[in-house]
Design a protein around this motif. Structure first.
Motif: not given
Length: 51
Positions: A14-20, A34-42, A47-48
Motif C-alpha cells: 500500500c502507499a504507507e508500505c511504499r513510503r516506509i 539506526e534509522t533503518a532499524v527504526e523503519l523496520t520496526a515501523e 503490517l500488524r
C-alpha cells in the motif's frame, strides 16, 4: 552491483508500505543503520495494524 538489496520491489504494498520502504532504502544506502532499524520496526507495526 545494485544499490538495492535482493527482492526490492518499490511497487509492492500500500502507499504507507511504499513510503516506509523508500525511507528505509534511502537510510540503508546512506549507511544510517539506526534509522533503518527504526523503519523496520515501523513497518512491522504498520503490517500488524493494517494488513
Amino acid at each position: 552491483m545494485s544499490d538495492r538489496p535482493a527482492g526490492y520491489r518499490p511497487e509492492g504494498g500500500c502507499a504507507e508500505c511504499r513510503r516506509i520502504k523508500e525511507l528505509y532504502y534511502r537510510a540503508w544506502r546512506a549507511g544510517d543503520r539506526e534509522t533503518a532499524v527504526e523503519l523496520t520496526a515501523e513497518m512491522g507495526r504498520h503490517l500488524r495494524r493494517s494488513h
